[in-house]
Motif scaffolding. Structure first.
Motif, PDB file in Angstrom:
ATOM      1  N   ALA A 148      22.943  23.341 -42.957  1.00 49.71           N
ATOM      2  CA  ALA A 148      24.128  23.205 -43.584  1.00 49.71           C
ATOM      3  C   ALA A 148      25.147  22.024 -43.294  1.00 49.71           C
ATOM      4  O   ALA A 148      26.087  21.521 -43.920  1.00 49.71           O
ATOM      5  N   GLU A 149      24.914  21.518 -42.117  1.00 48.63           N
ATOM      6  CA  GLU A 149      25.680  20.533 -41.266  1.00 48.63           C
ATOM      7  C   GLU A 149      25.316  19.193 -42.053  1.00 48.63           C
ATOM      8  O   GLU A 149      26.061  18.128 -41.908  1.00 48.63           O
ATOM      9  N   ILE A 150      23.964  18.924 -42.510  1.00 51.16           N
ATOM     10  CA  ILE A 150      23.678  17.759 -42.996  1.00 51.16           C
ATOM     11  C   ILE A 150      23.973  17.518 -44.560  1.00 51.16           C
ATOM     12  O   ILE A 150      23.313  18.327 -45.293  1.00 51.16           O
ATOM     13  N   VAL A 151      24.913  16.647 -44.761  1.00 51.66           N
ATOM     14  CA  VAL A 151      25.344  16.285 -46.080  1.00 51.66           C
ATOM     15  C   VAL A 151      24.499  15.377 -46.838  1.00 51.66           C
ATOM     16  O   VAL A 151      24.008  15.954 -48.215  1.00 51.66           O
ATOM     17  N   ARG A 152      24.081  14.409 -46.182  1.00 53.22           N
ATOM     18  CA  ARG A 152      23.073  13.441 -46.882  1.00 53.22           C
ATOM     19  C   ARG A 152      22.487  12.552 -45.886  1.00 53.22           C
ATOM     20  O   ARG A 152      22.632  12.608 -44.900  1.00 53.22           O
ATOM     21  N   VAL A 153      21.265  12.349 -46.292  1.00 49.39           N
ATOM     22  CA  VAL A 153      20.325  11.462 -45.431  1.00 49.39           C
ATOM     23  C   VAL A 153      20.283  10.115 -45.966  1.00 49.39           C
ATOM     24  O   VAL A 153      19.873   9.924 -47.085  1.00 49.39           O
ATOM     25  N   ASN A 154      20.712   9.149 -45.322  1.00 46.94           N
ATOM     26  CA  ASN A 154      20.689   7.794 -45.527  1.00 46.94           C
ATOM     27  C   ASN A 154      19.772   6.728 -44.929  1.00 46.94           C
ATOM     28  O   ASN A 154      19.814   6.798 -43.875  1.00 46.94           O
ATOM     29  N   LEU A 155      19.098   5.806 -45.668  1.00 48.05           N
ATOM     30  CA  LEU A 155      18.477   4.850 -45.273  1.00 48.05           C
ATOM     31  C   LEU A 155      18.440   3.494 -46.302  1.00 48.05           C
ATOM     32  O   LEU A 155      17.745   3.554 -47.298  1.00 48.05           O
ATOM     33  N   ARG A 156      19.718   3.105 -46.204  1.00 49.63           N
ATOM     34  CA  ARG A 156      19.953   1.667 -47.145  1.00 49.63           C
ATOM     35  C   ARG A 156      19.158   0.699 -46.689  1.00 49.63           C
ATOM     36  O   ARG A 156      19.004   0.414 -45.480  1.00 49.63           O
ATOM     37  N   PRO A 157      18.987  -0.277 -47.651  1.00 50.99           N
ATOM     38  CA  PRO A 157      18.309  -1.624 -47.250  1.00 50.99           C
ATOM     39  C   PRO A 157      19.095  -2.348 -46.251  1.00 50.99           C
ATOM     40  O   PRO A 157      20.470  -2.244 -46.144  1.00 50.99           O
ATOM     41  N   GLY A 158      18.571  -2.647 -45.190  1.00 51.98           N
ATOM     42  CA  GLY A 158      19.302  -3.531 -43.794  1.00 51.98           C
ATOM     43  C   GLY A 158      19.744  -2.575 -42.933  1.00 51.98           C
ATOM     44  O   GLY A 158      19.967  -2.935 -41.843  1.00 51.98           O
ATOM     45  N   ASP A 159      19.591  -1.175 -43.406  1.00 50.63           N
ATOM     46  CA  ASP A 159      19.855  -0.271 -42.237  1.00 50.63           C
ATOM     47  C   ASP A 159      18.828  -0.405 -41.012  1.00 50.63           C
ATOM     48  O   ASP A 159      17.552  -0.388 -41.275  1.00 50.63           O
ATOM     49  N   PRO A 160      19.208  -0.142 -39.703  1.00 50.18           N
ATOM     50  CA  PRO A 160      17.981  -0.227 -38.722  1.00 50.18           C
ATOM     51  C   PRO A 160      17.530   1.156 -38.396  1.00 50.18           C
ATOM     52  O   PRO A 160      16.406   1.174 -37.784  1.00 50.18           O
ATOM     53  N   TRP A 161      17.972   2.158 -38.900  1.00 46.85           N
ATOM     54  CA  TRP A 161      17.556   3.418 -38.861  1.00 46.85           C
ATOM     55  C   TRP A 161      18.211   4.432 -39.803  1.00 46.85           C
ATOM     56  O   TRP A 161      19.203   4.004 -40.404  1.00 46.85           O
ATOM     57  N   VAL A 162      17.785   5.611 -39.893  1.00 49.94           N
ATOM     58  CA  VAL A 162      18.489   6.650 -40.790  1.00 49.94           C
ATOM     59  C   VAL A 162      20.045   7.030 -40.393  1.00 49.94           C
ATOM     60  O   VAL A 162      19.960   7.294 -39.209  1.00 49.94           O
ATOM     61  N   PHE A 163      20.824   7.379 -41.057  1.00 55.53           N
ATOM     62  CA  PHE A 163      22.232   7.745 -40.816  1.00 55.53           C
ATOM     63  C   PHE A 163      22.217   9.446 -41.285  1.00 55.53           C
ATOM     64  O   PHE A 163      21.738   9.178 -42.611  1.00 55.53           O
ATOM     65  N   LEU A 164      22.703  10.001 -40.676  1.00 61.87           N
ATOM     66  CA  LEU A 164      22.794  11.470 -41.201  1.00 61.87           C
ATOM     67  C   LEU A 164      24.273  11.702 -41.705  1.00 61.87           C
ATOM     68  O   LEU A 164      25.188  11.699 -40.424  1.00 61.87           O
ATOM     69  N   ASP A 165      24.636  11.813 -42.583  1.00 63.47           N
ATOM     70  CA  ASP A 165      26.217  12.299 -43.111  1.00 63.47           C
ATOM     71  C   ASP A 165      26.450  13.673 -42.576  1.00 63.47           C
ATOM     72  O   ASP A 165      25.459  14.548 -43.422  1.00 63.47           O
ATOM     73  N   GLY A 207      15.094   8.009 -34.760  1.00 63.53           N
ATOM     74  CA  GLY A 207      13.796   8.680 -35.164  1.00 63.53           C
ATOM     75  C   GLY A 207      12.892   8.122 -36.207  1.00 63.53           C
ATOM     76  O   GLY A 207      11.767   8.020 -36.319  1.00 63.53           O
ATOM     77  N   ILE A 208      13.748   7.643 -37.163  1.00 65.94           N
ATOM     78  CA  ILE A 208      13.225   7.080 -38.379  1.00 65.94           C
ATOM     79  C   ILE A 208      13.847   5.534 -38.663  1.00 65.94           C
ATOM     80  O   ILE A 208      14.871   5.466 -38.791  1.00 65.94           O
ATOM     81  N   GLN A 209      12.969   4.642 -38.198  1.00 63.20           N
ATOM     82  CA  GLN A 209      13.564   3.476 -38.548  1.00 63.20           C
ATOM     83  C   GLN A 209      12.407   2.595 -38.965  1.00 63.20           C
ATOM     84  O   GLN A 209      11.369   2.516 -38.552  1.00 63.20           O
ATOM     85  N   PRO A 210      12.926   1.455 -39.884  1.00 67.23           N
ATOM     86  CA  PRO A 210      11.815   0.641 -40.774  1.00 67.23           C
ATOM     87  C   PRO A 210      11.494  -0.505 -39.940  1.00 67.23           C
ATOM     88  O   PRO A 210      10.766  -1.382 -40.597  1.00 67.23           O
ATOM     89  N   GLY A 211      11.545  -0.760 -38.764  1.00 67.50           N
ATOM     90  CA  GLY A 211      11.395  -1.893 -37.939  1.00 67.50           C
ATOM     91  C   GLY A 211       9.741  -2.350 -38.208  1.00 67.50           C
ATOM     92  O   GLY A 211       9.709  -3.370 -38.934  1.00 67.50           O
ATOM     93  N   ILE A 212       8.841  -1.926 -37.675  1.00 65.15           N
ATOM     94  CA  ILE A 212       7.606  -2.402 -37.794  1.00 65.15           C
ATOM     95  C   ILE A 212       6.885  -1.823 -39.029  1.00 65.15           C
ATOM     96  O   ILE A 212       6.110  -2.230 -39.694  1.00 65.15           O
ATOM     97  N   ALA A 213       7.317  -0.386 -39.234  1.00 61.67           N
ATOM     98  CA  ALA A 213       6.528   0.411 -40.245  1.00 61.67           C
ATOM     99  C   ALA A 213       7.665   0.876 -41.345  1.00 61.67           C
ATOM    100  O   ALA A 213       8.057   1.920 -41.633  1.00 61.67           O
ATOM    101  N   LYS A 214       7.902  -0.299 -42.050  1.00 65.68           N
ATOM    102  CA  LYS A 214       8.964  -0.120 -43.015  1.00 65.68           C
ATOM    103  C   LYS A 214       8.736   0.997 -44.050  1.00 65.68           C
ATOM    104  O   LYS A 214       9.619   2.181 -44.473  1.00 65.68           O
ATOM    105  N   GLN A 215       7.518   1.051 -44.793  1.00 71.95           N
ATOM    106  CA  GLN A 215       7.147   2.127 -45.827  1.00 71.95           C
ATOM    107  C   GLN A 215       6.983   3.330 -45.163  1.00 71.95           C
ATOM    108  O   GLN A 215       7.526   4.325 -45.857  1.00 71.95           O
ATOM    109  N   ARG A 216       6.522   3.464 -44.003  1.00 72.98           N
ATOM    110  CA  ARG A 216       6.690   4.977 -43.342  1.00 72.98           C
ATOM    111  C   ARG A 216       8.266   5.468 -42.981  1.00 72.98           C
ATOM    112  O   ARG A 216       8.363   6.514 -43.241  1.00 72.98           O
ATOM    113  N   ALA A 217       8.935   4.424 -42.911  1.00 71.82           N
ATOM    114  CA  ALA A 217      10.132   4.907 -42.622  1.00 71.82           C
ATOM    115  C   ALA A 217      10.938   5.461 -43.789  1.00 71.82           C
ATOM    116  O   ALA A 217      11.647   6.490 -44.034  1.00 71.82           O
TER     117      ALA A 217
END
Length: 148
Positions: A92-109, A120-130
């Motif tokens: 219930a604390e998680i309003v939104r899960v964000n991974l916008r183009p250029g973000d270094p990792w996921v942000f939880l609103d 733990g979710i970052q598009p560095g080496i494996a972008k599609q997996r992230a």
């Protein structure tokens, strides 16, 4: 066809596997190389040898710390483990899960108006997996939110 991906079975752990493998392999290699160098140079004193080995252990420790991030989702919520911190969230604390183009990792609103980086979710080496992991976490959050 649904616009959301199929929900993964819980519990599920998201982590940057390739990045983690690179960091741990590099750390082990550095430790081995510095240890071998300290043993092969005959003119080093025992203290100098130990300083070589200590430096290798220190660098390996830093790289282990950098490989720590993960996001663990289970029935009751999400645990976000970053480099030096860990935080447990109810769904219930998680309003939104964000991974916008250029973000270094996921942000939880979050429901308190703040945003929590989830390294733990970052598009560095494996972008599609992230991207796939972010979509799966978003689908889980949407399915378990009070509004969903």
């Amino acid at each position: 066809m649904s616009e959301h991906p199929a929900l993964p079975a819980l519990p599920v752990t998201f982590r940057p596997g390739r990045t983690r493998a690179v960091l741990l392999t590099a750390g082990a290699a550095i430790l081995v190389v510095l240890t071998v160098i300290s043993l092969l140079i005959p003119s080093l004193s025992p203290g100098e040898r130990l300083s070589f080995i200590f430096t290798g252990v220190l660098l390996f420790g830093v790289l282990m710390l950098l490989s720590r991030p993960k996001v663990v989702a289970d029935d009751s919520g999400v645990t976000v483990v970053n480099i030096a911190t860990s935080r447990r969230l109810a769904w219930a604390e998680i309003v939104r899960v964000n991974l916008r183009p250029g973000d270094p990792w996921v942000f939880l609103d979050l429901s308190d108006g703040t945003s929590l980086p989830a390294l733990g979710i970052q598009p560095g080496i494996a972008k599609q997996r992230a991207i796939d992991d972010a979509r799966a976490l978003r689908a889980l959050a949407d399915a378990r939110s009070p509004q969903g």
